[in-house]
Design a protein around this motif. Structure first.
Motif, PDB file in Angstrom:
ATOM      1  N   THR A 149       0.836  -1.205   0.000  1.00 15.96           N
ATOM      2  CA  THR A 149       0.000   0.000   0.000  1.00 15.96           C
ATOM      3  C   THR A 149       0.866   1.249   0.000  1.00 15.96           C
ATOM      4  OG1 THR A 149      -1.690  -1.188   1.199  1.00 15.96           O
ATOM      5  CG2 THR A 149      -1.799   1.200   1.278  1.00 15.96           C
ATOM      6  N   MET A 156       0.815   6.486  -6.702  1.00 14.71           N
ATOM      7  CA  MET A 156      -0.416   7.140  -7.137  1.00 14.71           C
ATOM      8  C   MET A 156      -0.265   8.656  -7.016  1.00 14.71           C
ATOM      9  SD  MET A 156      -4.216   6.072  -5.886  1.00 14.71           S
ATOM     10  CE  MET A 156      -3.711   4.752  -4.893  1.00 14.71           C
ATOM     11  N   LEU A 196      -0.511  12.659  -0.814  1.00 12.14           N
ATOM     12  CA  LEU A 196      -0.366  11.210  -1.009  1.00 12.14           C
ATOM     13  C   LEU A 196       1.114  10.849  -0.948  1.00 12.14           C
ATOM     14  CD1 LEU A 196      -2.651  10.109  -4.001  1.00 12.14           C
ATOM     15  CD2 LEU A 196      -3.103   9.997  -1.572  1.00 12.14           C
ATOM     16  N   TYR A 222      -4.610   4.822   4.483  1.00 11.07           N
ATOM     17  CA  TYR A 222      -5.784   4.950   3.613  1.00 11.07           C
ATOM     18  C   TYR A 222      -6.800   5.929   4.195  1.00 11.07           C
ATOM     19  CZ  TYR A 222      -5.074   1.318   0.076  1.00 11.07           C
ATOM     20  OH  TYR A 222      -4.642   0.605  -0.997  1.00 11.07           O
ATOM     21  N   VAL A 225      -5.374   9.582   3.747  1.00 13.48           N
ATOM     22  CA  VAL A 225      -5.438  10.129   2.394  1.00 13.48           C
ATOM     23  C   VAL A 225      -6.895  10.242   1.934  1.00 13.48           C
ATOM     24  CG1 VAL A 225      -3.098   9.540   1.696  1.00 13.48           C
ATOM     25  CG2 VAL A 225      -4.925   7.884   1.315  1.00 13.48           C
TER      26      VAL A 225
END
Lengths: 446, 146
Positions: A149, A156, A196, A222, A225
């Protein structure tokens, strides 16, 4: 370090350090100009110094993020980078494009759009450069043994940052539309996808430094963000209050901007809690200082000071004043500069094999830079509030007000000197580590 | 307790929904009925003025619509405050303009270029800024009060 190709990160960090010094130099030129000492005006007028100062910030941070990615991705994906040679090509071309742009600013070669001054032909080169970088990172990740992740969020962030550069290249006849889409780049970068990147780096550092279980850290990553985007995307509205678009943005921007500090608060709580939870005591305390410092200062600078002027009722008076500069300095320092300095502090001992963990100089660098930057923020803040009051409430002339507040720029320069001392100490430490070495392979204390 | 999968769904779902709303609001803002910027009034001369504004990075010192570098005055409503002749004199001056000791670059614009920039400022002055124009320009405020 675990993989030879991670060494390329060192050179991106070195480029970052060089550009940071230049950025600070141009900051001083502006500071002195504001107290009437503008002897450089004929060669470096304020608008040149300003464009160089802000663009160098972007380039050194990007170089730092890229270095961070070249360090983190091989370790997370558990394989070497797909091509070290191309990574060096990317480094050199990044430096060349950056330097060309900066030199061009001294000869009226620019676009004159705040933060995105790079002229169009160079924009295309930036795009090519970033595509090469993304290609290297994503292919490495794709071919890797695992896709974590942390690596995904970091990649990302980098991918979206590249995509969001494009709206800034659209040509418009209307100043209003120009401004509107310029913020798609600037705001959605710094209050969106860059977070991010910051989150990815932060979570990598926390995993390494605290020893808390990856699953726990990544779950919260997670959530954080998620809150960032939930508030930050529509929070773009706070740039749209008074530039000539619909009043709906006053409501949307006002509400969602008010939520933006939550993302930063979550980030700070997350970092501090993981540190408390951690049972492992990593010997690299300096890296830990910078990591936790980044999470906490970004909450103050980006979260709280941002909120201080994003309510539409306040922003009506503070829009276009030095209050913005107050918020911007501590926000960029906390959220992005410090996280880059954190990953550098963490990776240098591993890249070079020298474990200078207990460096008093490193500790002094941390405190001086932070005290200096907080002082600068206060100086900007006082100047900004006085400016708002005299100019916008009492209706005094712009330049009369500037004379009244010039004393705060003397304070600013003094604090900037403390800050710079800290940065110089940091760079001396960087230099003392020496160059990365293959002998450092495998001996890193994870 | 929240699982990692739920956390990821929150992130992806939240981002998608807010981004779609954002795009929707953008389209709404630039629809013809919602236009506050007199888009139709943009002439070639205004565009030439905007180009000059950008080419010389005026925003690197001044602010316009509240955006810029806070080193030189806000130029929204500048025509109301200073009048066209004053602005033209500044723009065409071959030596650095230096009010209160703060220097401006001496651009030495031609008369036509100065006119283009004034047309650009004139267009800016008619934009509905949701009240900001009254704050940045004491003159505009007086006009509304009287």
């Amino acid at each position: 370090m675990k993989y030879k190709s991670q060494k390329v990160a060192y050179w991106f960090f070195a480029l970052s350090m060089l550009l940071l010094v230049l950025q600070i130099t141009y900051g001083f030129i502006m500071g002195f100009a504001r107290i009437g000492m503008d002897g450089m005006h004929d060669f470096i007028p304020f608008n040149t110094a300003r464009a160089v100062h802000t663009n160098l910030l972007v380039v050194w941070l990007l170089s730092g993020f890229m270095g961070a990615a070249y360090y983190i991705i091989p370790e997370e994906a558990q394989r070497e980078l797909v091509s070290v040679k191309l990574a060096y090509v990317q480094l050199i071309s990044l430096a060349l494009v950056g330097v060309t742009a900066i030199v061009g600013y001294h000869f009226n070669y620019w676009e004159g759009r705040k933060f995105l001054e790079i002229p169009r032909p160079l924009d295309y080169l930036v795009v090519l450069n970033v595509l090469l970088f993304l290609g290297l990172i994503l292919v490495t990740l794709f071919k890797g043994k695992r896709k974590t992740t942390t690596a995904l969020v970091l990649s990302m962030g980098l991918l979206f940052a590249a995509l969001l550069y494009l709206p800034g290249m659209l040509p418009f006849d209307s100043q209003v539309m120009d401004s509107f889409f310029r913020w798609w780049v600037v705001h959605l970068w710094v209050e969106g996808v860059w977070e991010l990147i910051m989150g990815g780096i932060l979570s990598f550092l926390l995993i390494k430094l605290t020893g808390v279980d990856r699953e726990v850290i990544e779950k919260w990553l997670y959530v954080i963000v998620g809150i960032t985007f939930l508030s930050g995307v529509l929070g773009t509205g706070h740039h749209y209050y008074y530039i000539g678009v619909n009043k709906i943005w006053l409501i949307v921007g006002g509400i969602f901007s008010a939520l933006e500090p939550l993302a930063f608060m979550a980030m700070a709580l997350f970092a501090v809690n993981m540190y408390r939870k951690g049972e492992k005591k990593h010997p690299n305390t300096l890296a830990l200082y910078w990591t936790l410092g980044s999470a906490i200062i970004s909450f103050v600078g980006a979260g709280l000071l941002g909120f201080a002027h994003t309510l539409p009722q306040t922003n009506l008076y503070t829009h276009g004043t030095l209050v913005t500069a107050m918020h911007a300095h501590l926000a960029f320092w906390g959220a992005y500069a410090m996280i880059v300095l954190a990953i550098i502090s963490y990776s240098l001992p591993n890249l070079t094999g020298r474990k200078l963990y207990e460096s008093p100089r490193g500790l002094a660098a941390f405190w001086l830079a932070n005290i200096g930057m907080v002082g600068m923020t206060i100086a900007f803040g006082v100047a900004g509030v006085v400016q708002v009051y005299l100019e916008r409430r009492l209706g005094m002339e712009f330049m009369e007000v500037q004379k009244e507040i010039s004393i705060h720029f003397v304070v600013l320069i003094l604090c900037a000197t403390i800050f710079t001392t800290g940065i110089i100490l940091y760079i001396i430490d960087f230099y003392k580590y020496g160059k990365p070495s293959d002998e450092a392979l495998e001996q890193s204390a994870e | 307790m929240l699982s990692k999968k739920q956390a990821r769904a929150f992130f992806l779902g939240g981002t998608t929904v807010t981004f779609l709303i954002f795009i929707g609001l953008t389209i709404f803002s630039f629809s013809k009925e919602q236009d506050q910027s007199n888009y139709e009034a943009i002439t070639d001369q205004v565009v030439r003025g905007k180009t000059l504004w950008e080419k010389n990075n005026c925003m690197g010192c001044h602010t316009l619509l509240g955006e810029g570098a806070y080193y030189a005055p806000e130029l929204t409503k500048v025509i109301d405050r200073r009048g066209e002749n004053y602005i033209k004199a500044v723009l065409m001056n071959p030596v650095p303009w230096q009010p209160n000791d703060r220097k401006m670059v001496a651009y030495g614009f031609s008369e036509q270029e100065a006119d283009d920039l004034i047309a650009f400022f004139d267009w800016i002055d008619d934009i509905d800024l949701n009240g900001f124009d009254r704050i940045v320009s004491p003159l505009a405020k007086d006009k509304i009060n009287n």
